[in-house]
Design a protein around this motif. Structure first.
Motif, PDB file in Angstrom:
ATOM      1  N   THR A  28      12.035  -8.349 -33.285  1.00  0.00           N
ATOM      2  CA  THR A  28      12.693  -7.675 -34.395  1.00  0.00           C
ATOM      3  C   THR A  28      11.642  -7.141 -35.352  1.00  0.00           C
ATOM      4  N   SER A  29      12.041  -6.175 -36.153  1.00  0.00           N
ATOM      5  CA  SER A  29      11.105  -5.570 -37.099  1.00  0.00           C
ATOM      6  C   SER A  29      11.848  -5.244 -38.382  1.00  0.00           C
ATOM      7  N   ALA A  30      11.116  -4.705 -39.347  1.00  0.00           N
ATOM      8  CA  ALA A  30      11.737  -4.286 -40.605  1.00  0.00           C
ATOM      9  C   ALA A  30      12.384  -2.910 -40.471  1.00  0.00           C
ATOM     10  N   SER A  31      12.318  -2.333 -39.293  1.00  0.00           N
ATOM     11  CA  SER A  31      12.909  -1.012 -39.060  1.00  0.00           C
ATOM     12  C   SER A  31      14.420  -1.128 -38.949  1.00  0.00           C
ATOM     13  N   VAL A  32      15.097  -0.007 -39.277  1.00  0.00           N
ATOM     14  CA  VAL A  32      16.553   0.053 -39.154  1.00  0.00           C
ATOM     15  C   VAL A  32      16.963   1.343 -38.453  1.00  0.00           C
ATOM     16  N   VAL A  33      18.077   1.278 -37.770  1.00  0.00           N
ATOM     17  CA  VAL A  33      18.661   2.448 -37.104  1.00  0.00           C
ATOM     18  C   VAL A  33      19.364   3.286 -38.168  1.00  0.00           C
ATOM     19  N   THR A  34      19.129   4.610 -38.150  1.00  0.00           N
ATOM     20  CA  THR A  34      19.770   5.496 -39.125  1.00  0.00           C
ATOM     21  C   THR A  34      20.670   6.558 -38.502  1.00  0.00           C
ATOM     22  N   ASP A  35      20.496   6.828 -37.202  1.00  0.00           N
ATOM     23  CA  ASP A  35      21.331   7.852 -36.563  1.00  0.00           C
ATOM     24  C   ASP A  35      21.148   7.781 -35.049  1.00  0.00           C
TER      25      ASP A  35
ATOM     26  N   TYR B 164      21.514  -2.426 -40.045  1.00  0.00           N
ATOM     27  CA  TYR B 164      21.928  -2.852 -41.376  1.00  0.00           C
ATOM     28  C   TYR B 164      20.665  -3.204 -42.175  1.00  0.00           C
ATOM     29  N   ASP B 165      20.789  -3.155 -43.507  1.00  0.00           N
ATOM     30  CA  ASP B 165      19.628  -3.434 -44.357  1.00  0.00           C
ATOM     31  C   ASP B 165      19.557  -4.917 -44.718  1.00  0.00           C
TER      32      ASP B 165
ATOM     33  N   GLN C 259      20.537  -6.437 -47.261  1.00  0.00           N
ATOM     34  CA  GLN C 259      21.780  -6.913 -47.892  1.00  0.00           C
ATOM     35  C   GLN C 259      22.956  -6.847 -46.911  1.00  0.00           C
ATOM     36  N   TYR C 260      22.657  -6.619 -45.638  1.00  0.00           N
ATOM     37  CA  TYR C 260      23.639  -6.534 -44.556  1.00  0.00           C
ATOM     38  C   TYR C 260      24.612  -5.365 -44.729  1.00  0.00           C
ATOM     39  N   GLN C 261      24.143  -4.330 -45.421  1.00  0.00           N
ATOM     40  CA  GLN C 261      24.917  -3.096 -45.523  1.00  0.00           C
ATOM     41  C   GLN C 261      24.528  -2.203 -44.363  1.00  0.00           C
ATOM     42  N   PRO C 262      25.503  -1.581 -43.682  1.00  0.00           N
ATOM     43  CA  PRO C 262      25.172  -0.744 -42.521  1.00  0.00           C
ATOM     44  C   PRO C 262      24.245   0.421 -42.886  1.00  0.00           C
ATOM     45  N   THR C 263      23.228   0.622 -42.060  1.00  0.00           N
ATOM     46  CA  THR C 263      22.378   1.811 -42.179  1.00  0.00           C
ATOM     47  C   THR C 263      22.855   2.871 -41.180  1.00  0.00           C
ATOM     48  N   TYR C 264      23.596   2.419 -40.178  1.00  0.00           N
ATOM     49  CA  TYR C 264      24.234   3.329 -39.228  1.00  0.00           C
ATOM     50  C   TYR C 264      25.424   2.604 -38.612  1.00  0.00           C
ATOM     51  N   LEU C 265      26.561   3.266 -38.608  1.00  0.00           N
ATOM     52  CA  LEU C 265      27.762   2.733 -37.981  1.00  0.00           C
ATOM     53  C   LEU C 265      28.551   3.922 -37.446  1.00  0.00           C
ATOM     54  N   PRO C 266      28.654   4.044 -36.119  1.00  0.00           N
ATOM     55  CA  PRO C 266      29.349   5.221 -35.565  1.00  0.00           C
ATOM     56  C   PRO C 266      30.829   5.214 -35.921  1.00  0.00           C
ATOM     57  N   ALA C 267      31.374   6.403 -36.110  1.00  0.00           N
ATOM     58  CA  ALA C 267      32.802   6.538 -36.420  1.00  0.00           C
ATOM     59  C   ALA C 267      33.656   6.041 -35.261  1.00  0.00           C
ATOM     60  N   ASP C 268      33.203   6.284 -34.025  1.00  0.00           N
ATOM     61  CA  ASP C 268      33.910   5.835 -32.827  1.00  0.00           C
ATOM     62  C   ASP C 268      32.901   5.086 -31.958  1.00  0.00           C
TER      63      ASP C 268
ATOM     64  N   ARG D  92      27.868  10.421 -19.154  1.00  0.00           N
ATOM     65  CA  ARG D  92      29.332  10.407 -19.108  1.00  0.00           C
ATOM     66  C   ARG D  92      29.921   9.810 -20.384  1.00  0.00           C
ATOM     67  N   GLN D  93      29.165   8.902 -21.040  1.00  0.00           N
ATOM     68  CA  GLN D  93      29.647   8.250 -22.252  1.00  0.00           C
ATOM     69  C   GLN D  93      28.478   7.536 -22.916  1.00  0.00           C
ATOM     70  N   VAL D  94      28.490   7.490 -24.240  1.00  0.00           N
ATOM     71  CA  VAL D  94      27.520   6.692 -24.998  1.00  0.00           C
ATOM     72  C   VAL D  94      28.332   5.765 -25.886  1.00  0.00           C
ATOM     73  N   ALA D  95      28.141   4.454 -25.709  1.00  0.00           N
ATOM     74  CA  ALA D  95      28.927   3.459 -26.449  1.00  0.00           C
ATOM     75  C   ALA D  95      28.021   2.562 -27.275  1.00  0.00           C
ATOM     76  N   TRP D  96      28.570   2.088 -28.372  1.00  0.00           N
ATOM     77  CA  TRP D  96      27.895   1.178 -29.289  1.00  0.00           C
ATOM     78  C   TRP D  96      28.194  -0.244 -28.850  1.00  0.00           C
ATOM     79  N   ALA D  97      27.158  -1.071 -28.704  1.00  0.00           N
ATOM     80  CA  ALA D  97      27.368  -2.468 -28.323  1.00  0.00           C
ATOM     81  C   ALA D  97      27.058  -3.414 -29.472  1.00  0.00           C
ATOM     82  N   GLY D  98      26.698  -2.876 -30.643  1.00  0.00           N
ATOM     83  CA  GLY D  98      26.539  -3.695 -31.828  1.00  0.00           C
ATOM     84  C   GLY D  98      25.106  -3.910 -32.260  1.00  0.00           C
ATOM     85  N   SER D  99      24.998  -4.535 -33.420  1.00  0.00           N
ATOM     86  CA  SER D  99      23.711  -4.878 -34.001  1.00  0.00           C
ATOM     87  C   SER D  99      23.811  -6.324 -34.469  1.00  0.00           C
TER      88      SER D  99
END
Length: 195
Positions: free
Chosen positions: A53-60, A120-121, A123-132, A146-153
């Motif tokens: 893990t690192s101090a980096s966060v996903v943004t998009d 998430y940052d 404070q556990y606030q999302p830095t990226y959360l897909p609409a779908d 064929r599909q790109v799905a979110w499996a979580g953070s």
């Protein structure tokens, strides 16, 4: 057969032979002898580094189509010089972070992307959360995806899955810099259209 009906096929053959009807010369998506598809020398085995893990966060998360491959880009933000760790591999099924529940994907193969960065940052606030979460990006017109799905953070790691047409060759690399920021970087996953 009229003289005109004999000449038209001959002219078409001459035009093809001269390259007048051929596609772009910069990326030929066909095989010639021992040359791999589009010159790629990728494989389908796991790629990555020791995951941490690192101090980096996903943004998009973004996707794009190319002549020879489909591309997924994960934008990250973090301390200068901090390159993310990752593990990208074909898996029998995509599992949700934390619960392990199976996430079904369309396609003939499942490519899992695990990034050593949270979505998430501090404070556990999302830095990226897909609409779908089942359709993170629209890949309806793509050749390989064929599909790109979110499996979580969870616990500082983020997971996504790409449903691909088949188990096709891929490559993974990072790029420094994002428009407007010199402290950001991108994780890029390209999956070829053919072997």
């Amino acid at each position: 057969m009229t003289r005109r009906s004999r000449i038209l096929p001959l002219l078409a053959g001459v035009a093809l032979g001269a390259g007048l009807i051929a596609g772009p010369a910069h990326a030929s998506p066909t095989r010639y002898g021992d040359e791999p598809f589009c010159g790629q020398v990728w494989g389908s085995l796991a790629e990555g580094q020791e995951l941490s893990t690192s101090a980096s966060v996903v943004t998009d998360v973004r996707a794009g189509r190319h002549v020879c491959f489909d591309r997924l880009v994960i934008d990250l933000r973090g301390p200068a010089g901090a390159t993310p760790t990752y593990d990208v591999r074909y898996v029998p099924a995509l599992a949700a972070q934390g619960s392990g529940a199976e996430i079904p994907l369309r396609g003939g193969a499942t490519l899992r992307i695990l990034v050593g960065a949270a979505a998430y940052d501090q404070q556990y606030q999302p830095t990226y959360l897909p609409a779908d979460q089942g359709e993170v990006v629209d890949v309806a017109a793509f050749e390989t995806f064929r599909q790109v799905a979110w499996a979580g953070s969870f616990e500082g790691q983020t997971s996504l899955g790409i449903g691909t047409r088949a188990r096709l060759p891929f490559r993974v690399f990072t790029l420094a810099g994002e428009p407007g920021s010199d402290r950001a970087f991108r994780l890029v996953v390209d999956v070829g259209h053919l072997w």
